[in-house]
Write an enzyme that holds these catalytic residues in place. Structure first.
Site, PDB file in Angstrom:
ATOM      1  CD  GLU A 144      -2.891   1.270   0.370  1.00  0.00           C
ATOM      2  OE1 GLU A 144      -2.487   1.585  -0.769  1.00  0.00           O
ATOM      3  OE2 GLU A 144      -4.094   1.149   0.660  1.00  0.00           O
ATOM      4  CG  ASP A 145      -0.836   4.840  -1.571  1.00  0.00           C
ATOM      5  OD1 ASP A 145      -1.548   4.227  -0.743  1.00  0.00           O
ATOM      6  OD2 ASP A 145      -1.305   5.691  -2.356  1.00  0.00           O
ATOM      7  CG  ASP A 150      -5.214   9.220   6.460  1.00  0.00           C
ATOM      8  OD1 ASP A 150      -4.565  10.174   6.033  1.00  0.00           O
ATOM      9  OD2 ASP A 150      -6.166   9.350   7.228  1.00  0.00           O
ATOM     10  CB  THR A 151      -8.788   6.339   8.720  1.00  0.00           C
ATOM     11  OG1 THR A 151      -9.135   5.624   7.529  1.00  0.00           O
ATOM     12  CG2 THR A 151      -9.022   7.815   8.530  1.00  0.00           C
ATOM     13  CB  THR A 198      -8.420   1.711   2.691  1.00  0.00           C
ATOM     14  OG1 THR A 198      -8.988   3.006   2.593  1.00  0.00           O
ATOM     15  CG2 THR A 198      -8.320   1.078   1.331  1.00  0.00           C
ATOM     16  CE  LYS A 254      -1.163  11.295   5.895  1.00  0.00           C
ATOM     17  NZ  LYS A 254      -2.276  12.013   5.261  1.00  0.00           N
ATOM     18  CG  ASP A 272      -3.539  11.274  -6.645  1.00  0.00           C
ATOM     19  OD1 ASP A 272      -3.588  10.553  -5.632  1.00  0.00           O
ATOM     20  OD2 ASP A 272      -4.551  11.772  -7.176  1.00  0.00           O
TER      21      ASP A 272
HETATM   22  P1  5GP Z   1      -7.360   5.217   4.839  1.00  0.00           P
HETATM   23  O1  5GP Z   1      -8.486   4.270   4.553  1.00  0.00           O
HETATM   24  O2  5GP Z   1      -6.195   4.557   5.545  1.00  0.00           O
HETATM   25  O3  5GP Z   1      -7.838   6.433   5.589  1.00  0.00           O
HETATM   26  O4  5GP Z   1      -6.926   5.808   3.444  1.00  0.00           O
HETATM   27  C1  5GP Z   1      -5.868   5.353   2.718  1.00  0.00           C
HETATM   28  C2  5GP Z   1      -5.883   5.995   1.341  1.00  0.00           C
HETATM   29  O5  5GP Z   1      -6.126   7.408   1.420  1.00  0.00           O
HETATM   30  C3  5GP Z   1      -4.519   5.863   0.681  1.00  0.00           C
HETATM   31  O6  5GP Z   1      -4.436   4.652  -0.048  1.00  0.00           O
HETATM   32  C4  5GP Z   1      -4.481   7.090  -0.196  1.00  0.00           C
HETATM   33  O7  5GP Z   1      -5.110   6.819  -1.431  1.00  0.00           O
HETATM   34  C5  5GP Z   1      -5.294   8.114   0.541  1.00  0.00           C
HETATM   35  N1  5GP Z   1      -4.436   9.038   1.328  1.00  0.00           N
HETATM   36  C6  5GP Z   1      -4.396   9.144   2.664  1.00  0.00           C
HETATM   37  N2  5GP Z   1      -3.519  10.095   3.048  1.00  0.00           N
HETATM   38  C7  5GP Z   1      -2.983  10.604   1.909  1.00  0.00           C
HETATM   39  C8  5GP Z   1      -1.992  11.622   1.650  1.00  0.00           C
HETATM   40  O8  5GP Z   1      -1.405  12.270   2.531  1.00  0.00           O
HETATM   41  N3  5GP Z   1      -1.702  11.853   0.333  1.00  0.00           N
HETATM   42  C9  5GP Z   1      -2.299  11.180  -0.681  1.00  0.00           C
HETATM   43  N4  5GP Z   1      -1.930  11.493  -1.925  1.00  0.00           N
HETATM   44  N5  5GP Z   1      -3.235  10.209  -0.480  1.00  0.00           N
HETATM   45  C10 5GP Z   1      -3.574   9.929   0.809  1.00  0.00           C
END
Ligand code: 5GP
Length: 172
Positions: A97-98, A101-102, A105, A129, A157
């Site tokens: 995964e790139d 965040d939360t 996903t 994060k 992006d």
């Molecule tokens: P989560 O479900 O963990 O909140 O979201 C993960 C997804 O949110 C990542 O795969 C990415 O697509 C997007 N995302 C979260 N933070 C960032 C950020 O700082 N920059 C970018 N470009 N995408 C982010």
């Protein structure tokens, strides 16, 4: 970029060092096994390409995408994994995964993948994060923990742009 200003926060050199470290950990931990890497598009395409070339194991890779579609009123917005063309039943799986965040996903993806009965699942993320995590996730491989800032570059992006930079930038 576009209407926002970004500054370099993780250099190409630091990324390379961290990718090599994580690849060495995977090579060590998976010795004698043949993992299937599942790279989550779009953001992980650069990371996955660099990581895989540093992993010294017989392995496969599949590029998957999380498609959002409108569910019924009761199920809400469901995200389905598409493009998985490798049978992961009984196989060790490493999700690439790139950024986490939360963690929602990734938690959803884990749940879905468990239904395919893999031997094991580990998570490998370029960025994390920690202050934003809303769910408990066991993230075995992480290149770098970052503060709660918006980042772009090296596959990530901003509104479709910025994926092609060698360094990672933070919104200022
Ligand atoms: P989560 O479900 O963990 O909140 O979201 C993960 C997804 O949110 C990542 O795969 C990415 O697509 C997007 N995302 C979260 N933070 C960032 C950020 O700082 N920059 C970018 N470009 N995408 C982010």
């Amino acid at each position: 970029m576009k209407d926002k200003t970004f500054s370099v926060s993780i250099t190409e050199q630091e990324i390379r060092q961290q990718v090599q470290r994580v690849a060495a950990e995977i090579t060590r931990d998976y010795e004698g096994r043949q993992p299937v890497f599942l790279a989550v598009l779009n953001g992980s395409f650069v990371f996955a390409a660099d990581l895989l070339r540093e992993v010294d194991l017989p392995c496969e890779i599949s590029f998957v995408k999380l498609a959002s579609y409108e569910g019924t009123a009761t199920t809400g917005n469901v995200r389905e994994i598409i493009g998985m063309n490798t049978d992961i039943t009984g196989r060790p799986v490493i999700i690439v995964e790139d950024i986490v965040d939360t963690g929602l996903t990734m938690a959803h993806m884990l749940d879905t993948l468990k239904g395919h009965n893999p031997q094991s699942i580990d998570i490998c993320t370029l960025l994390l994060k920690p202050s934003k995590l809303q769910v408990k996730l066991d993230i075995k491989y992480c290149c770098k923990e970052i503060p709660d800032d918006f980042v772009v570059g090296y596959g990530l992006d901003y509104d479709g742009f910025g994926r092609n930079t060698k360094d990672i930038y933070t919104l200022i």
